[in-house]
Design a protein around this motif. Structure first.
Motif, PDB file in Angstrom:
ATOM      1  N   PRO A 272      23.435  12.797  52.873  1.00  0.00           N
ATOM      2  CA  PRO A 272      23.044  12.656  51.231  1.00  0.00           C
ATOM      3  C   PRO A 272      21.983  13.698  50.579  1.00  0.00           C
ATOM      4  CG  PRO A 272      21.835  10.984  53.121  1.00  0.00           C
ATOM      5  CD  PRO A 272      22.851  12.164  53.673  1.00  0.00           C
TER       6      PRO A 272
ATOM      7  N   LEU B 165      19.640   2.583  45.526  1.00  0.00           N
ATOM      8  CA  LEU B 165      18.740   3.678  45.391  1.00  0.00           C
ATOM      9  C   LEU B 165      17.924   2.956  44.191  1.00  0.00           C
ATOM     10  CD1 LEU B 165      20.589   6.867  45.748  1.00  0.00           C
ATOM     11  CD2 LEU B 165      18.745   6.338  46.888  1.00  0.00           C
TER      12      LEU B 165
ATOM     13  N   TYR C 144      21.536  11.632  42.623  1.00  0.00           N
ATOM     14  CA  TYR C 144      21.990  11.559  43.965  1.00  0.00           C
ATOM     15  C   TYR C 144      23.608  11.876  43.970  1.00  0.00           C
ATOM     16  CZ  TYR C 144      24.048   7.231  42.436  1.00  0.00           C
ATOM     17  OH  TYR C 144      24.929   6.107  42.080  1.00  0.00           O
TER      18      TYR C 144
ATOM     19  N   LEU D 133      19.394  14.190  47.413  1.00  0.00           N
ATOM     20  CA  LEU D 133      18.655  13.588  46.279  1.00  0.00           C
ATOM     21  C   LEU D 133      17.868  14.651  45.516  1.00  0.00           C
ATOM     22  CD1 LEU D 133      17.440  10.485  48.082  1.00  0.00           C
ATOM     23  CD2 LEU D 133      19.311  10.462  46.697  1.00  0.00           C
TER      24      LEU D 133
END
Length: 122
Positions: free
Chosen positions: A98, A42, A16, A100
């Motif tokens: 974000p 997370l 991440y 990922l």
């Protein structure tokens, strides 16, 4: 029916974006790194998902569930990621988005055991 199940997972890595990177002044060689998150949320969510998937699989196949029987997992903070089409994100202008990436290592233990027996134990 999928080819693999949660029992075949050896390790899960969740990458991440943990920081925002911005330029300092006009210089291309200097950058300011501001860490946004330590990944604890997370990590706890990944643990919950793996625990739930493992519980569902083991209850379906074997009955009562052993809570310690989940795949290994790692949450890895990174400054940026290179995507397959060559762009690096996040950029300065989209630092709040974000990003990922997940990497899952799987192994079919029955096939591996059979292959080892065939090749080495004859």
């Amino acid at each position: 029916q999928s080819l693999f199940s949660v029992k075949d997972i050896l390790n899960v890595r969740l990458y991440y974006t943990a920081a925002s990177v911005s330029k300092v002044g006009e210089s291309e060689s200097e950058a300011k790194v501001e860490y946004l998150d330590d990944g604890s949320h997370l990590r706890s969510q990944l643990h919950s998902v793996l625990r739930l998937k493992s519980a569902l699989y083991h209850q379906e196949k074997h009955g009562p569930y052993d809570a310690s029987n989940i795949p290994a997992y790692t949450v890895v903070p990174v400054l940026g990621m290179h995507l397959s089409f060559g762009e690096e994100t996040p950029q300065v202008e989209n630092g709040g988005i974000p990003l990922l990436a997940i990497q899952v290592f799987m192994c079919d233990m029955l096939r591996t055991e059979a292959e080892l027996w065939i090749r080495y134990n004859r």
